[in-house]
Write an enzyme that holds these catalytic residues in place. Sequence first.
Site, PDB file in Angstrom:
ATOM      1  CG  HIS A  80      32.865 -81.625   1.921  1.00  0.00           C
ATOM      2  ND1 HIS A  80      33.656 -80.161   2.269  1.00  0.00           N
ATOM      3  CD2 HIS A  80      31.716 -81.932   3.498  1.00  0.00           C
ATOM      4  CE1 HIS A  80      33.220 -80.407   3.707  1.00  0.00           C
ATOM      5  NE2 HIS A  80      32.896 -80.423   4.343  1.00  0.00           N
ATOM      6  CD  GLU A 124      30.528 -81.281  12.079  1.00  0.00           C
ATOM      7  OE1 GLU A 124      29.986 -81.879  13.076  1.00  0.00           O
ATOM      8  OE2 GLU A 124      30.999 -81.042  10.833  1.00  0.00           O
ATOM      9  CG  HIS A 132      27.617 -80.479   5.440  1.00  0.00           C
ATOM     10  ND1 HIS A 132      28.149 -79.876   6.414  1.00  0.00           N
ATOM     11  CD2 HIS A 132      29.220 -80.738   4.814  1.00  0.00           C
ATOM     12  CE1 HIS A 132      29.541 -79.552   7.431  1.00  0.00           C
ATOM     13  NE2 HIS A 132      29.637 -80.660   6.454  1.00  0.00           N
ATOM     14  CG  HIS A 170      32.234 -84.816   7.518  1.00  0.00           C
ATOM     15  ND1 HIS A 170      31.194 -85.179   6.931  1.00  0.00           N
ATOM     16  CD2 HIS A 170      33.053 -83.129   7.273  1.00  0.00           C
ATOM     17  CE1 HIS A 170      31.007 -83.092   5.937  1.00  0.00           C
ATOM     18  NE2 HIS A 170      31.658 -82.452   6.457  1.00  0.00           N
TER      19      HIS A 170
HETATM   20  O1  2HA Z   1      35.950 -79.624   9.093  1.00  0.00           O
HETATM   21  O2  2HA Z   1      34.362 -80.700   7.132  1.00  0.00           O
HETATM   22  O3  2HA Z   1      31.695 -80.109   8.756  1.00  0.00           O
HETATM   23  C1  2HA Z   1      35.634 -79.433   8.605  1.00  0.00           C
HETATM   24  C2  2HA Z   1      33.865 -79.241   8.353  1.00  0.00           C
HETATM   25  C3  2HA Z   1      32.926 -79.535   9.230  1.00  0.00           C
HETATM   26 ZN    ZN Z   2      32.239 -80.726   6.470  1.00  0.00          ZN
END
Ligand code: 2HA
Ligand code: ZN
Length: 264
Positions: free
Chosen positions: A138, A113, A209, A136
């Site tokens: 999850h 990313e 996501h 970023h």
């Molecule tokens: O790099 O979560 O969206 C791992 C991720 C990409």
């Molecule tokens: Zn991701």
Amino acid sequence: MDSILKNRPALKAEVAGYLWQKGWAERNGGNITVNVTEFVDEGMKALPAISGPRPIGKVLPHLAGAWFYCKGTQKRMRDLARDPMANGSIIRIRPDCASYEIVADLPVAPTSELPSHLAVHDYLLAKGSPYRASLHTHPIELVALTHSKKWMEKDAATRMLWSMIPETKAFCPRGLGMVPYMLPSSVELADATIRAIDEDYDVVMWEKHGVFAVDTGIMDAFDQVDVLNKAAQIYIASRNMGFEPEGMSDAQMKELSDVFNLPK
Ligand code: 2HA
Ligand code: ZN
């Protein structure tokens, strides 16, 4: 080069461990990039590149000469927490603003990313923002919310989450932006993320996501996501007890905003 990471509020590698403990960072999930330019001394500036140059894939005019710590591609957050320099690297952007080289410690290729993270940093610098970190990850309950059209409506999730517990608005006063599903790592997703940040969100959901958050340092970005996800867990706990949570009233929200001087 480890010194660049030590005692730096902007980059606390321990955050990577929190992401793993929370269950938000399965396998190589998630990314961290931090603009560390202000910590780079003359000795470091003289260091030769150990790898590169490599193209970014975008021209980012405000990044010439900027330095970043980046999680490595395919690297795991739980490993990064233990050994940040073996699971990430320090890169410097070349004067052409279109390529970078790895300066330390090992030739670990940065996250997939990278173009979207660097585009966000370019935007932040252009705006004169003090934010230096982007995250970023999850987070389970927040991602679950995005599987419903109802919560993808602009500011619907923000209002619900703020009303679950007063701290949420106090510590995430800009709320939660929503970006519809787009392919991970795509330019479209990067552009939509910047548009949402520009609308004045620090934390943006990527539908089905994950979350993308910016703040002065990586701990602060993590804290914003953490308070939002906690609010989502309280909502779900109420639903699991068999009722729709009442939420704080509009009057209670207004009082909170007035007393803590929060945006309306
Ligand atoms: O790099 O979560 O969206 C791992 C991720 C990409
Ligand atoms: Zn991701």
